[in-house]
Write a protein that holds these residues in place. Structure first.
Motif, short mmCIF file in Angstrom:
data_model
loop_
_atom_site.label_atom_id
_atom_site.label_comp_id
_atom_site.label_asym_id
_atom_site.label_seq_id
_atom_site.Cartn_x
_atom_site.Cartn_y
_atom_site.Cartn_z
N GLU A 1 0.81 -1.31 -0.08
CA GLU A 1 0.05 0.05 0.16
C GLU A 1 0.90 1.34 -0.15
O GLU A 1 0.70 2.23 -0.60
N LYS A 2 2.03 1.25 0.91
CA LYS A 2 2.92 2.58 0.98
C LYS A 2 3.38 2.67 -0.45
O LYS A 2 3.59 3.92 -0.77
N TYR A 3 3.94 1.54 -1.14
CA TYR A 3 4.64 1.85 -2.70
C TYR A 3 3.41 2.75 -3.35
O TYR A 3 4.08 3.65 -3.96
N VAL A 4 2.47 2.09 -3.38
CA VAL A 4 1.33 2.50 -4.33
C VAL A 4 0.83 4.02 -4.01
O VAL A 4 0.88 4.77 -4.88
N GLU A 5 0.73 4.27 -2.66
CA GLU A 5 0.31 5.63 -2.20
C GLU A 5 1.34 6.57 -2.56
O GLU A 5 0.79 7.60 -3.40
#
Ligand code: B1M
Length: 212
Positions: free
Chosen positions: A129-133
């Motif tokens: 999620e962090k990469y994508v966000e």
């Protein structure tokens, strides 16, 4: 020998303090920022990158050279906006969730910065999620995932899936690497590119950003 050559040579030797002094001297003498960056710092880092790829220098030499480059580059950063030197692309990088190994990831980051890319470092133990966000919010052209454990490399597949679910898969490339990762694994999980070392990762990222 010109001051720009001196910067390059001292950077390759990892003499951070000397590099910092020479960069300041070059600024004071009126050298264009772009020349100091490209013909001094980046040229030295590129020699180190090639030598690292060919096993002529090893991790400690790369780390000290990168430290020297960062000290020189820090002096140039405030001047770059005025001089019209733009980063050649923007990427985010991190070691995947569950994995705390960061030496290789840091080398990849340094090499990418050495090639003029803006790199957002998400650290270690990074969730999909962090990469994508981050890619969404910061407009990154590439998500770079590093993994050193066979038990964590699977997280990379989840990054690909989450990028698809968030609707950004056509806008962002996904680059994978780390000791247990292979080209076959990259293809299997639907990522875009695997590179085996930091120098190749930086070259591939620049090429992708130019083509994007
Ligand atoms: Co760990 N560890 N470790 N470890 N560790 C390995 C990876 C291991 C192979 C050792 C072994 O058993 N022989 C093994 C993994 C086995 C496996 O899964 N197949 C292992 C293990 C098991 C573990 C623990 C589980 C041990 C335990 O607690 N029982 C544990 C896990 C912790 C966790 O992450 N959750 C653990 C912990 C640690 C330390 C904290 C002690 C420390 C990490 C410190 C740190 O990173 N700050 C550590 C270290 C140092 C290693 C070894 C010795 C060295 C790794 C390293 O930094 N290599 C390693 C054994 C080994 O490799 N000989 C080992 C140097 C680095 C420059 O190479 O990271 O491969 P590398 O990066 C290269 C390329 O792979 C590539 O570019 C880099 C430079 O060319 N690359 C990319 C990397 N990321 C890339 C991304 C890209 C492209 C290229 O695109 C995005």
């Amino acid at each position: 020998m010109s001051i720009l050559n001196d910067i390059s040579e001292n950077l390759q030797k990892g003499k951070a303090k000397v590099v910092k002094e020479l960069v300041q001297q070059a600024i004071d003498e009126g050298y264009p920022v772009k020349e100091i960056l490209e013909e001094g710092l980046l040229s030295g880092m590129s020699v180190i990158g090639e030598k690292f790829k060919n096993n002529e220098v090893f991790v400690p030499e790369v780390l000290v050279a990168a430290r020297a480059m960062n000290m020189g580059a820090n002096l140039l950063k405030p001047l770059m906006a005025d001089a019209g030197v733009e980063a050649s692309g923007k990427v985010c990088i991190g070691t995947v969730k569950g994995d705390l190994h960061d030496i290789g990831k840091n080398l990849v980051k340094m090499m990418m910065e050495g090639k003029g890319l803006e790199v957002i470092d998400l650290g270690t133990d990074v969730s999909p999620e962090k990469y994508v966000e981050t890619a969404q919010q910061e407009g990154c052209q590439i998500i770079c995932c590093s993994a050193l454990l066979t038990t964590t490399m699977g997280v990379m597949e989840e990054v690909v899936k989450q990028a698809e679910a968030a609707g950004i898969r056509d806008k962002v490339k996904i680059m994978v690497g780390g000791a247990p990762v292979t080209d076959a694994f990259c293809k299997q999980i639907g990522a875009d590119i695997y590179t085996p070392d930091a120098a190749s990762a930086a070259d591939a990222a620049v090429a992708m950003c130019k083509g994007a």
